[in-house]
Design a protein around this motif. Structure first.
Motif, PDB file in Angstrom:
ATOM      1  N   ASN A 100      24.637 -12.492   2.907  1.00 16.32           N
ATOM      2  CA  ASN A 100      24.205 -13.783   2.310  1.00 16.32           C
ATOM      3  C   ASN A 100      25.634 -14.396   2.149  1.00 16.32           C
ATOM      4  O   ASN A 100      25.120 -14.615   0.558  1.00 16.32           O
ATOM      5  N   GLU A 101      26.830 -13.868   2.212  1.00 16.94           N
ATOM      6  CA  GLU A 101      27.622 -14.386   1.669  1.00 16.94           C
ATOM      7  C   GLU A 101      28.214 -15.552   1.900  1.00 16.94           C
ATOM      8  O   GLU A 101      27.586 -16.560   2.964  1.00 16.94           O
ATOM      9  N   ASN A 102      28.025 -16.770   0.604  1.00 19.72           N
ATOM     10  CA  ASN A 102      27.892 -18.280   0.696  1.00 19.72           C
ATOM     11  C   ASN A 102      26.796 -18.874   0.846  1.00 19.72           C
ATOM     12  O   ASN A 102      26.963 -19.867   0.888  1.00 19.72           O
ATOM     13  N   LYS A 103      25.629 -17.906   0.804  1.00 21.35           N
ATOM     14  CA  LYS A 103      24.221 -18.272   1.219  1.00 21.35           C
ATOM     15  C   LYS A 103      23.620 -18.773  -0.117  1.00 21.35           C
ATOM     16  O   LYS A 103      23.207 -18.949  -0.825  1.00 21.35           O
ATOM     17  N   VAL A 104      23.763 -16.976  -0.726  1.00 18.77           N
ATOM     18  CA  VAL A 104      22.790 -17.032  -1.858  1.00 18.77           C
ATOM     19  C   VAL A 104      24.071 -15.955  -3.265  1.00 18.77           C
ATOM     20  O   VAL A 104      23.747 -16.027  -3.846  1.00 18.77           O
ATOM     21  N   LEU A 105      25.406 -15.897  -2.212  1.00 22.33           N
ATOM     22  CA  LEU A 105      26.401 -15.130  -3.307  1.00 22.33           C
ATOM     23  C   LEU A 105      27.776 -15.928  -2.690  1.00 22.33           C
ATOM     24  O   LEU A 105      27.730 -16.329  -2.087  1.00 22.33           O
ATOM     25  N   LYS A 106      28.704 -15.976  -3.986  1.00 18.63           N
ATOM     26  CA  LYS A 106      30.173 -15.911  -3.757  1.00 18.63           C
ATOM     27  C   LYS A 106      30.467 -15.106  -4.615  1.00 18.63           C
ATOM     28  O   LYS A 106      30.960 -14.555  -4.897  1.00 18.63           O
ATOM     29  N   HIS A 365      22.602 -19.298  -6.868  1.00 13.75           N
ATOM     30  CA  HIS A 365      20.796 -19.339  -7.307  1.00 13.75           C
ATOM     31  C   HIS A 365      19.330 -17.711  -7.191  1.00 13.75           C
ATOM     32  O   HIS A 365      19.759 -17.010  -6.982  1.00 13.75           O
ATOM     33  N   ASP A 366      18.821 -18.221  -8.066  1.00 13.75           N
ATOM     34  CA  ASP A 366      18.042 -17.191  -8.097  1.00 13.75           C
ATOM     35  C   ASP A 366      17.582 -17.089  -6.619  1.00 13.75           C
ATOM     36  O   ASP A 366      17.484 -17.513  -6.077  1.00 13.75           O
ATOM     37  N   PHE A 367      17.508 -15.452  -6.900  1.00 10.55           N
ATOM     38  CA  PHE A 367      16.555 -14.947  -4.830  1.00 10.55           C
ATOM     39  C   PHE A 367      16.319 -13.450  -5.502  1.00 10.55           C
ATOM     40  O   PHE A 367      16.210 -13.056  -6.171  1.00 10.55           O
ATOM     41  N   ASP A 368      15.514 -13.048  -4.647  1.00  8.78           N
ATOM     42  CA  ASP A 368      14.943 -12.013  -4.156  1.00  8.78           C
ATOM     43  C   ASP A 368      15.333 -11.208  -3.419  1.00  8.78           C
ATOM     44  O   ASP A 368      15.787 -10.962  -2.134  1.00  8.78           O
ATOM     45  N   PHE A 369      14.863  -9.656  -4.048  1.00  7.48           N
ATOM     46  CA  PHE A 369      15.241  -8.129  -3.017  1.00  7.48           C
ATOM     47  C   PHE A 369      14.993  -7.577  -3.414  1.00  7.48           C
ATOM     48  O   PHE A 369      14.175  -6.837  -4.446  1.00  7.48           O
ATOM     49  N   ASN A 370      14.220  -6.701  -2.525  1.00  5.82           N
ATOM     50  CA  ASN A 370      13.404  -5.420  -2.350  1.00  5.82           C
ATOM     51  C   ASN A 370      11.907  -6.206  -3.443  1.00  5.82           C
ATOM     52  O   ASN A 370      11.559  -5.325  -4.297  1.00  5.82           O
ATOM     53  N   GLY A 371      11.297  -7.246  -3.734  1.00  7.19           N
ATOM     54  CA  GLY A 371      11.088  -7.102  -4.721  1.00  7.19           C
ATOM     55  C   GLY A 371      11.168  -7.948  -6.210  1.00  7.19           C
ATOM     56  O   GLY A 371      10.520  -7.730  -6.759  1.00  7.19           O
ATOM     57  N   PHE A 372      12.184  -7.627  -6.574  1.00  6.16           N
ATOM     58  CA  PHE A 372      13.080  -7.915  -7.789  1.00  6.16           C
ATOM     59  C   PHE A 372      13.629  -9.188  -7.503  1.00  6.16           C
ATOM     60  O   PHE A 372      14.720  -9.997  -6.543  1.00  6.16           O
ATOM     61  N   LEU A 373      14.014 -10.294  -8.853  1.00  7.77           N
ATOM     62  CA  LEU A 373      14.166 -11.618  -9.419  1.00  7.77           C
ATOM     63  C   LEU A 373      15.978 -10.733  -9.305  1.00  7.77           C
ATOM     64  O   LEU A 373      15.687 -10.388 -10.201  1.00  7.77           O
ATOM     65  N   ILE A 374      17.032 -11.944  -9.063  1.00  3.58           N
ATOM     66  CA  ILE A 374      18.168 -11.701  -9.453  1.00  3.58           C
ATOM     67  C   ILE A 374      18.173 -12.898  -9.644  1.00  3.58           C
ATOM     68  O   ILE A 374      18.572 -13.755  -9.039  1.00  3.58           O
ATOM     69  N   PRO A 375      18.429 -13.091 -11.270  1.00  5.07           N
ATOM     70  CA  PRO A 375      19.094 -14.797 -11.692  1.00  5.07           C
ATOM     71  C   PRO A 375      20.206 -15.594 -11.165  1.00  5.07           C
ATOM     72  O   PRO A 375      21.202 -14.221 -10.654  1.00  5.07           O
ATOM     73  N   LYS A 376      19.861 -16.662 -10.830  1.00  2.00           N
ATOM     74  CA  LYS A 376      21.115 -17.256 -10.731  1.00  2.00           C
ATOM     75  C   LYS A 376      22.361 -17.072 -12.137  1.00  2.00           C
ATOM     76  O   LYS A 376      21.874 -17.215 -13.182  1.00  2.00           O
ATOM     77  N   GLY A 377      23.789 -16.495 -11.283  1.00  6.65           N
ATOM     78  CA  GLY A 377      24.610 -16.545 -12.411  1.00  6.65           C
ATOM     79  C   GLY A 377      24.706 -14.981 -12.811  1.00  6.65           C
ATOM     80  O   GLY A 377      25.797 -14.885 -13.244  1.00  6.65           O
ATOM     81  N   TRP A 378      24.284 -14.069 -12.352  1.00  4.27           N
ATOM     82  CA  TRP A 378      24.111 -13.178 -12.588  1.00  4.27           C
ATOM     83  C   TRP A 378      25.394 -12.532 -11.974  1.00  4.27           C
ATOM     84  O   TRP A 378      25.531 -12.527 -10.655  1.00  4.27           O
ATOM     85  N   LYS A 379      25.586 -11.618 -11.744  1.00  2.00           N
ATOM     86  CA  LYS A 379      27.022 -10.188 -10.989  1.00  2.00           C
ATOM     87  C   LYS A 379      26.395  -9.440 -10.447  1.00  2.00           C
ATOM     88  O   LYS A 379      25.396  -8.550 -10.627  1.00  2.00           O
ATOM     89  N   VAL A 380      26.903  -8.977  -9.149  1.00  2.00           N
ATOM     90  CA  VAL A 380      25.842  -8.640  -8.292  1.00  2.00           C
ATOM     91  C   VAL A 380      27.101  -7.675  -7.747  1.00  2.00           C
ATOM     92  O   VAL A 380      28.251  -7.641  -7.520  1.00  2.00           O
ATOM     93  N   TYR A 381      26.758  -6.229  -7.336  1.00  2.00           N
ATOM     94  CA  TYR A 381      28.050  -4.926  -7.418  1.00  2.00           C
ATOM     95  C   TYR A 381      27.725  -4.444  -6.011  1.00  2.00           C
ATOM     96  O   TYR A 381      26.134  -4.459  -5.658  1.00  2.00           O
ATOM     97  N   TRP A 382      28.217  -3.789  -4.963  1.00  2.00           N
ATOM     98  CA  TRP A 382      27.949  -3.334  -4.346  1.00  2.00           C
ATOM     99  C   TRP A 382      29.132  -2.425  -4.678  1.00  2.00           C
ATOM    100  O   TRP A 382      30.482  -2.568  -4.474  1.00  2.00           O
ATOM    101  N   ASN A 383      28.800  -0.873  -4.082  1.00  3.81           N
ATOM    102  CA  ASN A 383      29.770   0.244  -4.413  1.00  3.81           C
ATOM    103  C   ASN A 383      29.657   1.251  -3.114  1.00  3.81           C
ATOM    104  O   ASN A 383      28.174   1.383  -2.953  1.00  3.81           O
ATOM    105  N   ALA A 384      31.082   1.220  -2.903  1.00  2.78           N
ATOM    106  CA  ALA A 384      30.646   1.820  -1.897  1.00  2.78           C
ATOM    107  C   ALA A 384      29.869   3.385  -1.616  1.00  2.78           C
ATOM    108  O   ALA A 384      29.626   4.317  -0.773  1.00  2.78           O
ATOM    109  N   ASN A 385      30.249   4.293  -2.611  1.00  3.10           N
ATOM    110  CA  ASN A 385      29.969   5.525  -3.315  1.00  3.10           C
ATOM    111  C   ASN A 385      28.657   5.992  -3.098  1.00  3.10           C
ATOM    112  O   ASN A 385      27.793   6.776  -2.877  1.00  3.10           O
ATOM    113  N   SER A 386      27.797   5.338  -3.192  1.00  2.00           N
ATOM    114  CA  SER A 386      26.456   4.479  -3.224  1.00  2.00           C
ATOM    115  C   SER A 386      25.917   5.786  -1.541  1.00  2.00           C
ATOM    116  O   SER A 386      24.792   5.591  -1.752  1.00  2.00           O
ATOM    117  N   THR A 387      26.428   4.936  -1.207  1.00  2.68           N
ATOM    118  CA  THR A 387      26.380   5.252   0.404  1.00  2.68           C
ATOM    119  C   THR A 387      27.412   6.100   1.360  1.00  2.68           C
ATOM    120  O   THR A 387      26.589   7.714   1.307  1.00  2.68           O
TER     121      THR A 387
END
Length: 478
Positions: A100-106, A365-387
């Motif tokens: 979802n790069e450049n779709k819901v995330l930038k 913009h606002d989007f849903d993941f796993n039933g939860f809301l992630i608001p517009k403007g929030w920062k979203v982290y992915w962390n390789a260690n978690s997998t």
């Protein structure tokens, strides 16, 4: 006396009022309905201190994995570096982010980075990164990488001859930084002179330290030193650009000899780039090609020193390749690289245990993941260690085991040292070549012993060896 108490009362009132505003603004960012589980932490700073402390202790994954277990969720909310954030922690989250790069995330970069790269004030840093991605494929596709093998091997040979040979003890991490920076200067700028490279390297290391620092711009702080160092490098790059323009005009240089010449010719839309944009783009490219790979090379040495059976497997494979070389044709070629199958599995296991720093995106913009809301403007982290350190994906995750990469290897979206989808690092092929050729030149010359048996890996914010991996060299007998 009455006036004193009245003044004190007013001071207490205004301080209390000011603190209440900070707390209200902090909490208001987390008032959206149906947010992921988690904590907003302390006002303003959130949970940043805990993340930094666990990183300094060498266990940054603890911050993420503890919360994943506590909330029984693959996404949790937090507040990091004064920004409300959602942290994605599993393969499903990786898939969602990469798709979802450049779709819901930038892409997102802190404002203070603009002080180091001033051209980003004229043109957004995100635009510059996109332009850089457009420029790189011509130089990083397999056909181009094939041409680089001999150059990489030549640079590596010079590096080991001057910095490693005839020494009993070396500290690895500063040397791997020198190696990767010299290689980047050779490939991106056609600079081969060691003195010229050293002139650029000293301020460049200050720039890198400032990019990965607390954003406080006062004299003497890492950020302030980085800003001043970037001006020194930019002045040097302007001189290089001026000379290259003259060489191109006189036919002494080729438009395709390196990335600098290519950028001087045109950008991805056919328009000429300003010298400031070119200088900042080169500076950003040097930083991205340098820091993470130099740390990975240092960790390769660390694990080979700790695990003799792994070293022997790599040494056997690399010597079999060396023994096939005819006299006068000692340089590695593309076919040799393809034979380094076991060595590449070892490197991938190093990258699993020591991935680079977390990547950050911003919700468009606002989007849903796993039933939860992630608001517009929030920062979203992915962390390789978690997998990478999740026993669900990698049994006995703390054990070093290159066989994990045999057959079909890890499951989709579980091994992500280079990201994925549009977020995939465009330089992964370059980094692979760099690490394999470094490993080849290392093991064919030396065995080695670690001098600090229990040296920690610390995170600041990417993994680095706390003491630089000091080792005792044992040259192979002829």
């Amino acid at each position: 006396m009455q006036n004193f108490y009245l003044s004190l009362l007013f001071a207490v009132f205004f301080i209390t009022f000011f603190i209440s505003i900070i707390i209200h603004k902090h909490r208001s960012k987390f008032k959206h309905p149906n947010l992921p589980p988690g904590s907003s932490g302390l006002p303003y700073i959130g949970e940043t201190l805990e993340l930094l402390v666990t990183g300094c202790k060498g266990h940054p994954q603890k911050f993420f994995l503890d919360r994943k277990a506590k909330y029984a969720s693959e996404v949790f909310k937090t507040n990091l570096f004064c920004q409300p954030a959602a942290v994605f922690c599993g393969a499903a989250g990786n898939k969602f982010l990469f798709s979802n790069e450049n779709k819901v995330l930038k892409a997102w970069y802190p404002d203070f980075v603009c002080k180091i790269f001033p051209s980003s004030v004229q043109r957004s840093l995100i635009e510059q990164v996109d332009r850089l991605r457009a420029l790189l494929p011509e130089f990083l596709r397999p056909a181009a990488l094939k041409r680089y093998v001999g150059i990489f091997d030549t640079v590596a040979g010079r590096h080991f001859a001057s910095e490693w040979e005839n020494k009993e003890v070396v500290v690895v991490f500063p040397l791997t930084k020198s190696f990767t920076f010299g290689l980047a200067c050779s490939l991106f700028l056609s600079i081969e002179d060691p003195d010229h490279i050293a002139k650029l390297a000293s301020p460049f290391n200050l720039v890198v330290s400032g990019i990965f620092s607390i954003p406080i711009d006062f004299p003497g702080t890492p950020l302030n030193r980085a800003i001043n160092a970037s001006k020194i490098i930019r002045t040097e790059l302007f001189a290089i650009i001026k000379q290259r323009k003259e060489d191109l005009a006189e036919g002494k240089a080729s438009p395709k000899q390196d990335i600098l010449s290519h950028m001087l010719a045109c950008d991805e839309k056919g328009a000429f780039m300003s010298e400031l944009n070119i200088a900042d783009t080169i500076l950003a490219l040097l930083a991205s090609a340098h820091e993470s790979t130099s740390a990975a090379c240092a960790f390769i040495v660390k694990y080979l020193a700790e695990l003799p059976h792994i070293y022997e497997g790599v040494y056997k494979e690399q010597m079999e390749i060396s023994e096939t070389k005819a006299p006068g044709d000692e340089l590695l070629n593309w076919n040799d690289i393809q034979k380094m199958r076991y060595s590449w599995k070892v490197i991938r296991e190093v990258l699993r245990l020591c991935p680079t720093f977390p990547n950050v995106r911003e919700a468009i913009h606002d989007f849903d993941f796993n039933g939860f809301l992630i608001p517009k403007g929030w920062k979203v982290y992915w962390n390789a260690n978690s997998t990478h350190r999740n026993p669900e994906y990698f049994p006995e995750p703390e054990r070093f085991d290159p066989s994990r990469f045999e057959g079909n290897g890890p499951g989709p979206y579980t091994f992500v040292p280079f990201g994925g989808g549009p977020m995939m690092c465009p330089g992964q092929g370059f980094a692979r070549l760099e690490m394999l050729i470094f490993m080849h030149n290392l093991v064919k010359r030396f065995k080695f012993d670690k001098l600090i048996a229990d040296e920690k890996i610390v995170f600041n914010p990417m993994p680095v060896p706390e003491k630089g991996v000091p080792i005792r060299l044992i040259p192979h007998r002829p």
